[in-house]
Motif scaffolding. Structure first.
Motif, PDB file in Angstrom:
ATOM      1  N   TYR A   7       0.830  -1.204   0.000  1.00 51.65           N
ATOM      2  CA  TYR A   7       0.000   0.000   0.000  1.00 51.65           C
ATOM      3  C   TYR A   7       0.868   1.259   0.000  1.00 51.65           C
ATOM      4  O   TYR A   7       0.638   2.193  -0.764  1.00 51.65           O
ATOM      5  CB  TYR A   7      -0.939  -0.003   1.213  1.00 51.65           C
ATOM      6  N   LYS A   8       1.881   1.273   0.859  1.00 50.13           N
ATOM      7  CA  LYS A   8       2.759   2.441   0.947  1.00 50.13           C
ATOM      8  C   LYS A   8       3.515   2.654  -0.361  1.00 50.13           C
ATOM      9  O   LYS A   8       3.665   3.786  -0.821  1.00 50.13           O
ATOM     10  CB  LYS A   8       3.738   2.292   2.115  1.00 50.13           C
ATOM     11  N   LEU A   9       3.984   1.571  -0.968  1.00 48.61           N
ATOM     12  CA  LEU A   9       4.720   1.679  -2.222  1.00 48.61           C
ATOM     13  C   LEU A   9       3.822   2.201  -3.343  1.00 48.61           C
ATOM     14  O   LEU A   9       4.207   3.087  -4.105  1.00 48.61           O
ATOM     15  CB  LEU A   9       5.332   0.327  -2.604  1.00 48.61           C
ATOM     16  N   LEU A  10       2.605   1.692  -3.422  1.00 50.57           N
ATOM     17  CA  LEU A  10       1.665   2.161  -4.455  1.00 50.57           C
ATOM     18  C   LEU A  10       1.282   3.622  -4.230  1.00 50.57           C
ATOM     19  O   LEU A  10       1.183   4.398  -5.184  1.00 50.57           O
ATOM     20  CB  LEU A  10       0.421   1.278  -4.488  1.00 50.57           C
ATOM     21  N   THR A  11       1.067   4.002  -2.969  1.00 50.43           N
ATOM     22  CA  THR A  11       0.755   5.395  -2.657  1.00 50.43           C
ATOM     23  C   THR A  11       1.893   6.302  -3.094  1.00 50.43           C
ATOM     24  O   THR A  11       1.676   7.334  -3.723  1.00 50.43           O
ATOM     25  CB  THR A  11       0.495   5.563  -1.144  1.00 50.43           C
ATOM     26  N   LYS A  41      17.971  -2.916   3.898  1.00 47.66           N
ATOM     27  CA  LYS A  41      17.803  -1.986   5.012  1.00 47.66           C
ATOM     28  C   LYS A  41      18.950  -0.989   4.971  1.00 47.66           C
ATOM     29  O   LYS A  41      20.018  -1.271   4.440  1.00 47.66           O
ATOM     30  CB  LYS A  41      17.799  -2.724   6.348  1.00 47.66           C
ATOM     31  N   VAL A  42      18.722   0.191   5.523  1.00 52.45           N
ATOM     32  CA  VAL A  42      19.756   1.230   5.576  1.00 52.45           C
ATOM     33  C   VAL A  42      19.950   1.645   7.028  1.00 52.45           C
ATOM     34  O   VAL A  42      19.192   1.242   7.903  1.00 52.45           O
ATOM     35  CB  VAL A  42      19.376   2.452   4.710  1.00 52.45           C
ATOM     36  N   ASN A  43      20.948   2.492   7.260  1.00 48.71           N
ATOM     37  CA  ASN A  43      21.170   2.962   8.637  1.00 48.71           C
ATOM     38  C   ASN A  43      20.041   3.899   9.051  1.00 48.71           C
ATOM     39  O   ASN A  43      19.268   4.385   8.228  1.00 48.71           O
ATOM     40  CB  ASN A  43      22.551   3.601   8.795  1.00 48.71           C
ATOM     41  N   ALA A  44      19.944   4.158  10.332  1.00 49.66           N
ATOM     42  CA  ALA A  44      18.823   4.917  10.888  1.00 49.66           C
ATOM     43  C   ALA A  44      18.725   6.337  10.335  1.00 49.66           C
ATOM     44  O   ALA A  44      17.624   6.826  10.069  1.00 49.66           O
ATOM     45  CB  ALA A  44      18.928   4.945  12.407  1.00 49.66           C
ATOM     46  N   ASP A  45      19.870   6.998  10.157  1.00 47.79           N
ATOM     47  CA  ASP A  45      19.830   8.364   9.632  1.00 47.79           C
ATOM     48  C   ASP A  45      19.292   8.386   8.206  1.00 47.79           C
ATOM     49  O   ASP A  45      18.468   9.228   7.849  1.00 47.79           O
ATOM     50  CB  ASP A  45      21.218   9.005   9.675  1.00 47.79           C
ATOM     51  N   ARG A  46      19.785   7.471   7.382  1.00 52.39           N
ATOM     52  CA  ARG A  46      19.337   7.397   5.987  1.00 52.39           C
ATOM     53  C   ARG A  46      17.854   6.998   5.932  1.00 52.39           C
ATOM     54  O   ARG A  46      17.092   7.525   5.136  1.00 52.39           O
ATOM     55  CB  ARG A  46      20.205   6.396   5.215  1.00 52.39           C
ATOM     56  N   ALA A  47      17.436   6.103   6.833  1.00 49.16           N
ATOM     57  CA  ALA A  47      16.030   5.693   6.885  1.00 49.16           C
ATOM     58  C   ALA A  47      15.133   6.879   7.226  1.00 49.16           C
ATOM     59  O   ALA A  47      14.061   7.049   6.632  1.00 49.16           O
ATOM     60  CB  ALA A  47      15.858   4.573   7.910  1.00 49.16           C
ATOM     61  N   SER A  48      15.567   7.725   8.162  1.00 52.82           N
ATOM     62  CA  SER A  48      14.790   8.926   8.515  1.00 52.82           C
ATOM     63  C   SER A  48      14.690   9.873   7.327  1.00 52.82           C
ATOM     64  O   SER A  48      13.633  10.457   7.071  1.00 52.82           O
ATOM     65  CB  SER A  48      15.429   9.658   9.693  1.00 52.82           C
ATOM     66  N   GLU A  49      15.791  10.016   6.614  1.00 57.79           N
ATOM     67  CA  GLU A  49      15.806  10.891   5.440  1.00 57.79           C
ATOM     68  C   GLU A  49      14.847  10.386   4.355  1.00 57.79           C
ATOM     69  O   GLU A  49      14.082  11.158   3.770  1.00 57.79           O
ATOM     70  CB  GLU A  49      17.234  10.957   4.891  1.00 57.79           C
ATOM     71  N   ILE A  50      14.857   9.086   4.117  1.00 56.98           N
ATOM     72  CA  ILE A  50      13.968   8.505   3.101  1.00 56.98           C
ATOM     73  C   ILE A  50      12.510   8.633   3.537  1.00 56.98           C
ATOM     74  O   ILE A  50      11.642   9.002   2.738  1.00 56.98           O
ATOM     75  CB  ILE A  50      14.349   7.036   2.829  1.00 56.98           C
ATOM     76  N   ALA A  51      12.228   8.347   4.805  1.00 55.57           N
ATOM     77  CA  ALA A  51      10.854   8.463   5.312  1.00 55.57           C
ATOM     78  C   ALA A  51      10.346   9.894   5.192  1.00 55.57           C
ATOM     79  O   ALA A  51       9.210  10.130   4.760  1.00 55.57           O
ATOM     80  CB  ALA A  51      10.797   7.991   6.767  1.00 55.57           C
ATOM     81  N   HIS A  52      11.194  10.847   5.547  1.00 56.59           N
ATOM     82  CA  HIS A  52      10.805  12.253   5.445  1.00 56.59           C
ATOM     83  C   HIS A  52      10.504  12.619   3.990  1.00 56.59           C
ATOM     84  O   HIS A  52       9.497  13.276   3.706  1.00 56.59           O
ATOM     85  CB  HIS A  52      11.914  13.138   6.003  1.00 56.59           C
ATOM     86  N   ALA A  53      11.346  12.179   3.071  1.00 57.15           N
ATOM     87  CA  ALA A  53      11.133  12.480   1.650  1.00 57.15           C
ATOM     88  C   ALA A  53       9.838  11.844   1.148  1.00 57.15           C
ATOM     89  O   ALA A  53       9.073  12.476   0.413  1.00 57.15           O
ATOM     90  CB  ALA A  53      12.327  11.994   0.824  1.00 57.15           C
ATOM     91  N   CYS A  54       9.586  10.610   1.540  1.00 53.87           N
ATOM     92  CA  CYS A  54       8.349   9.930   1.124  1.00 53.87           C
ATOM     93  C   CYS A  54       7.124  10.678   1.641  1.00 53.87           C
ATOM     94  O   CYS A  54       6.150  10.879   0.897  1.00 53.87           O
ATOM     95  CB  CYS A  54       8.334   8.488   1.620  1.00 53.87           C
ATOM     96  N   ASN A  55       7.159  11.093   2.898  1.00 59.24           N
ATOM     97  CA  ASN A  55       6.039  11.851   3.465  1.00 59.24           C
ATOM     98  C   ASN A  55       5.876  13.199   2.770  1.00 59.24           C
ATOM     99  O   ASN A  55       4.756  13.638   2.496  1.00 59.24           O
ATOM    100  CB  ASN A  55       6.226  12.045   4.968  1.00 59.24           C
ATOM    101  N   MET A  56       6.993  13.836   2.462  1.00 56.09           N
ATOM    102  CA  MET A  56       6.940  15.139   1.801  1.00 56.09           C
ATOM    103  C   MET A  56       6.321  15.010   0.405  1.00 56.09           C
ATOM    104  O   MET A  56       5.424  15.763   0.035  1.00 56.09           O
ATOM    105  CB  MET A  56       8.346  15.722   1.692  1.00 56.09           C
TER     106      MET A  56
END
Length: 133
Positions: A7-11, A41-56
């Motif tokens: 679902y998240k990927l399609l969104t 999987k990536v490190n926590a900092d990179r994961a936060s960056e990707i999550a933020h970009a996806c939400n943005m």
């Protein structure tokens, strides 16, 4: 791939191309695609960056979390995610204020306008009701 991840990927793909997301987070398209599918999987900092970009890019708040892309998200990374969400909200409110002042130079700022705050509150309530279904 589980239903939630699908679902998240399609969104995400409805809103932005993987190439544009990859460019934004400065990673290769193939690498980002594997991360989004849960194959890497990536490190926590990179994961936060990707999550933020996806939400943005999807104009969502907290749909994507660093824990979607990393197994070892610490409390400090949760605080980073929270700060990024606040930054997104602040940016959105500033944009609302800019739009209002284009129409009326003396417009009341959003956070000082009771009607605007009520409108935002009502929109949040509608969104929550839609998620409960």
């Amino acid at each position: 791939m589980n239903d939630q991840r699908q679902y998240k990927l399609l969104t995400l793909k409805d809103w932005v191309s993987i190439s544009k997301l990859a460019s934004h987070v400065k990673l290769s398209r193939n690498y980002v695609n594997q991360i989004l599918k849960g194959q890497m999987k990536v490190n926590a900092d990179r994961a936060s960056e990707i999550a933020h970009a996806c939400n943005m890019f999807t104009h969502r708040i907290d749909l994507y979390k660093a824990s979607d892309f990393c197994d070892d998200v610490t409390e400090s990374n949760a605080e980073t995610e929270r700060r990024q969400l606040i930054d997104l909200i602040v940016s959105s409110i500033a944009t609302l204020d800019d739009i209002k002042t284009q129409d009326d130079a003396n417009a009341t700022p959003t956070l000082k306008d009771f009607d605007a705050i009520k409108e935002l509150s009502d929109a949040v309530n509608v969104l929550r009701k839609g998620q409960d279904k």
